[in-house]
Design a protein around this motif. Structure first.
Motif: not given
Length: 225
Positions: A190-201
């Motif tokens: 399961d995804t915990v965090a991806d690049m959107s968590a850093l504010g990327f689009a």
């Protein structure tokens, strides 16, 4: 007596004569198939083929150089600096294969597994993809901690010492069911965090976005988007 101008006349004669390459015997097919008739054209094609071969050998020479392994080491060091693990849980930095336009590496037999792929594109920035797979109960199953880990890993990938600029795709994944082998075929995550968590689009941070967040890459300080 030998005529000293004979070689030149021979060259001119051959330039006037069509070389029979890809000629069509049947008159009804003339004009349908491409014809390569000029010796200068044939020579130019030969030079082009030689140049393409040299370029391919130059590109192929980068294979097997351990680039994926070095990115695994960068990601491991960045992760360990923020969220250290015990010796039994420390991520290894092995890799499985390299080759082709994309190279992939994997850290095996670790409580945290780091999977890295380095896709070296032609005419576009290379893509560095990093997945950190953690077991249930790891500190990084917390979304805030996972975002901090991704920030450190992304910064390290962007500032790598050999490729600039790069795009970065990084994720923290939690293994389901308390799996002992996080690299087992078909392992569910399961995804915990991806690049959107850093504010990327979206899930890929592109060079211009990385520049605005981290500044120019360290191996090319003059680079600008």
């Amino acid at each position: 007596m030998t005529d000293p101008n004979a070689p030149l006349r021979e060259v001119r004669r051959w330039m006037r004569v069509s070389t029979p390459v890809n000629k069509v015997a049947a008159a009804g097919l003339r004009g349908r198939l491409p014809q390569i008739s000029g010796p200068l054209v044939i020579g130019a094609l030969g030079v082009g083929a030689i140049g393409a071969g040299i370029a391919w050998r130059a590109l192929a020479s980068t294979r097997g150089t351990g680039r994926t392994q070095r990115f695994v080491d960068l990601a491991s060091a960045a992760l360990e600096s923020c969220f250290p693990t015990s010796g039994a849980e420390a991520p290894s930095s092995g890799y499985t294969r390299e080759g082709g336009a994309g190279r992939s590496g994997r850290a095996r037999r670790a409580r945290r597994a780091i999977n890295v792929e380095v896709g070296e594109g032609f005419g576009r920035p290379s893509l560095v993809s990093i997945d950190v797979v953690v077991p249930a109960g790891d500190t990084l199953v917390d979304a805030t901690a996972a975002a901090q880990a991704l920030d450190a890993i992304t910064r390290a990938a962007w500032n790598n010492p050999e490729m600039a600029p790069v795009s970065v795709r990084a994720r923290v994944l939690e293994a389901r069911g308390g799996a002992d082998d996080l690299e087992a075929p078909g392992a569910q995550t399961d995804t915990v965090a991806d690049m959107s968590a850093l504010g990327f689009a979206d899930e890929i941070a592109r060079p211009d976005e990385l520049y605005h967040r981290y500044g120019p890459p360290e191996c090319d300080p003059a680079w600008r988007p």
